[in-house]
Design a protein around this motif. Structure first.
Motif, short mmCIF file in Angstrom:
data_model
loop_
_atom_site.label_atom_id
_atom_site.label_comp_id
_atom_site.label_asym_id
_atom_site.label_seq_id
_atom_site.Cartn_x
_atom_site.Cartn_y
_atom_site.Cartn_z
N SER A 108 -32.57 30.09 -68.85
CA SER A 108 -33.29 31.22 -68.27
C SER A 108 -34.79 31.00 -68.20
N ALA A 109 -35.31 30.15 -69.07
CA ALA A 109 -36.75 29.94 -69.10
C ALA A 109 -37.18 28.95 -68.04
N ASP A 110 -38.44 29.06 -67.61
CA ASP A 110 -38.98 28.07 -66.70
C ASP A 110 -38.99 26.71 -67.40
N VAL A 111 -38.77 25.68 -66.60
CA VAL A 111 -38.77 24.31 -67.12
C VAL A 111 -39.91 23.55 -66.46
N VAL A 112 -40.72 22.89 -67.26
CA VAL A 112 -41.79 22.04 -66.76
C VAL A 112 -41.39 20.60 -67.02
N PHE A 113 -41.26 19.83 -65.96
CA PHE A 113 -40.88 18.43 -66.06
C PHE A 113 -42.11 17.54 -65.96
N GLN A 162 -44.01 6.64 -62.35
CA GLN A 162 -43.21 7.61 -61.61
C GLN A 162 -44.09 8.68 -60.99
N THR A 163 -43.47 9.60 -60.25
CA THR A 163 -44.16 10.71 -59.62
C THR A 163 -43.38 11.99 -59.94
N PRO A 164 -43.95 13.16 -59.65
CA PRO A 164 -43.20 14.39 -59.89
C PRO A 164 -41.81 14.40 -59.24
N ALA A 165 -41.65 13.68 -58.13
CA ALA A 165 -40.35 13.63 -57.45
C ALA A 165 -39.28 12.96 -58.31
N SER A 166 -39.69 12.22 -59.33
CA SER A 166 -38.72 11.51 -60.16
C SER A 166 -37.76 12.47 -60.87
N TRP A 167 -38.22 13.68 -61.13
CA TRP A 167 -37.38 14.66 -61.83
C TRP A 167 -36.53 15.50 -60.89
N GLU A 168 -36.74 15.39 -59.59
CA GLU A 168 -36.02 16.26 -58.65
C GLU A 168 -34.51 16.11 -58.71
N PRO A 169 -33.94 14.89 -58.87
CA PRO A 169 -32.48 14.79 -58.94
C PRO A 169 -31.88 15.60 -60.09
N VAL A 170 -32.64 15.77 -61.18
CA VAL A 170 -32.17 16.60 -62.30
C VAL A 170 -32.45 18.06 -62.01
N ALA A 171 -33.68 18.36 -61.61
CA ALA A 171 -34.10 19.75 -61.43
C ALA A 171 -33.27 20.48 -60.37
N GLU A 172 -32.91 19.79 -59.31
CA GLU A 172 -32.17 20.46 -58.24
C GLU A 172 -30.75 20.79 -58.65
N MET A 224 -49.67 26.48 -67.07
CA MET A 224 -48.23 26.22 -67.05
C MET A 224 -47.49 27.20 -67.95
N GLY A 225 -48.16 27.64 -69.00
CA GLY A 225 -47.61 28.72 -69.80
C GLY A 225 -46.41 28.34 -70.65
N ARG A 226 -45.79 29.36 -71.18
CA ARG A 226 -44.70 29.18 -72.12
C ARG A 226 -43.41 28.85 -71.39
N GLY A 227 -42.62 27.94 -71.95
CA GLY A 227 -41.36 27.59 -71.33
C GLY A 227 -40.72 26.40 -72.01
N VAL A 228 -39.80 25.78 -71.30
CA VAL A 228 -39.14 24.57 -71.76
C VAL A 228 -39.89 23.38 -71.16
N TYR A 229 -40.30 22.45 -72.00
CA TYR A 229 -41.03 21.26 -71.53
C TYR A 229 -40.13 20.04 -71.69
N ALA A 230 -39.92 19.33 -70.59
CA ALA A 230 -39.06 18.15 -70.58
C ALA A 230 -39.87 16.96 -70.09
N GLY A 231 -39.94 15.91 -70.90
CA GLY A 231 -40.72 14.75 -70.52
C GLY A 231 -39.95 13.46 -70.71
N TYR A 232 -40.18 12.53 -69.81
CA TYR A 232 -39.55 11.22 -69.86
C TYR A 232 -40.56 10.17 -70.27
N SER A 233 -40.23 9.36 -71.27
CA SER A 233 -41.02 8.22 -71.70
C SER A 233 -42.46 8.64 -72.00
N MET A 234 -43.45 8.14 -71.26
CA MET A 234 -44.83 8.54 -71.49
C MET A 234 -44.99 10.05 -71.37
N GLY A 235 -44.33 10.64 -70.40
CA GLY A 235 -44.38 12.09 -70.24
C GLY A 235 -43.79 12.81 -71.43
#
Length: 225
Positions: A2-7, A13-23, A49-60
């Motif tokens: 239910s919470a917003d997710v920030v990838f 990589q680019t922000p598009a790298s997370w799109e296959p998961v986010a969609e 960006m505020g409060r939410g779920v933060y998901a990061g890959y590797s360096m992110g």
């Protein structure tokens, strides 16, 4: 979920790298427009960006971990994919700094395209199919200045080691790693023992870039968690 997710994406990589998961998630999601800033904690606050779920890959993932430690009120849940808290040993940190500086000089000498070909040819990405690597997005979304900045300012050799701070985390933490990425499987297991509320998921048949190799599985893990 239910919470917003920030990838937050990883190096090259680019922000598009997370799109296959986010969609594949039935949830609002956002991708920070400056995810690789020198001070990610301050940047997250400045971008609202505020409060939410933060998901990061590797360096992110390391940047999201730093945010969770320094601004825990912003992080309801933390997802770390193929991520490390840093390098604790000073000699190993110095060696990593030197290695990253050599990579930065290679980029300055050879340019982005040549570097990306060598980067993705590493054994670390041997299980990542080229058609899932996002090579075109990486070429278009990276610059010599951007990549060298990330290596020199955000690399594991220069960023702080947070191994001794993992016990400070109070939010639920999901650790995801590919089964074939044995180095990071070991790191994730050690992290899981140090974090109070941690869940470890090892994805069978996947390597380091498991969110690109198996986005369906990663999305399912996020949704079920």
């Amino acid at each position: 979920m239910s919470a917003d997710v920030v990838f937050v994406h990883g190096f090259t990589q680019t922000p598009a790298s997370w799109e296959p998961v986010a969609e594949r998630l039935d949830t609002p999601f956002g991708v920070p427009t400056v995810p690789m800033a020198s001070d990610f904690v301050a940047t997250a606050h400045a971008l609202g960006m505020g409060r939410g779920v933060y998901a990061g890959y590797s360096m992110g993932g390391r940047l999201c971990l730093q945010l969770a430690l320094d601004r825990p009120e912003l992080v309801d849940r933390l997802v770390l994919v193929s991520a490390s808290p840093g390098i604790a040993d000073p000699a190993a940190r110095a060696a990593r700094c030197a290695a990253d500086e050599r990579l930065a000089q290679e980029i300055e000498r050879d340019g982005v395209d040549a570097f990306l070909e060598r980067w993705l040819a590493q054994p670390l990405f041997a299980t990542l199919p080229r058609d899932r690597s996002g090579i075109d997005e990486r070429r278009a979304g990276n610059t010599v200045e951007g990549l060298t900045h990330q290596l020199r300012v955000l690399g594991q050799g220069v960023q702080p080691s947070n191994w001794d701070r993992l016990g400070e985390l109070r939010m639920p933490v999901l650790l995801i790693v590919g089964e074939l990425d044995t180095k990071y499987v070991d790191i994730a297991r050690r992290m899981a023992t140090a974090i109070t509320d941690a869940r470890l998921e090892v994805i069978a048949g996947a390597g380091h870039a498991c969110h690109l190799e198996q986005p369906e599985t990663v999305a399912h893990l996020l949704a079920s968690w």
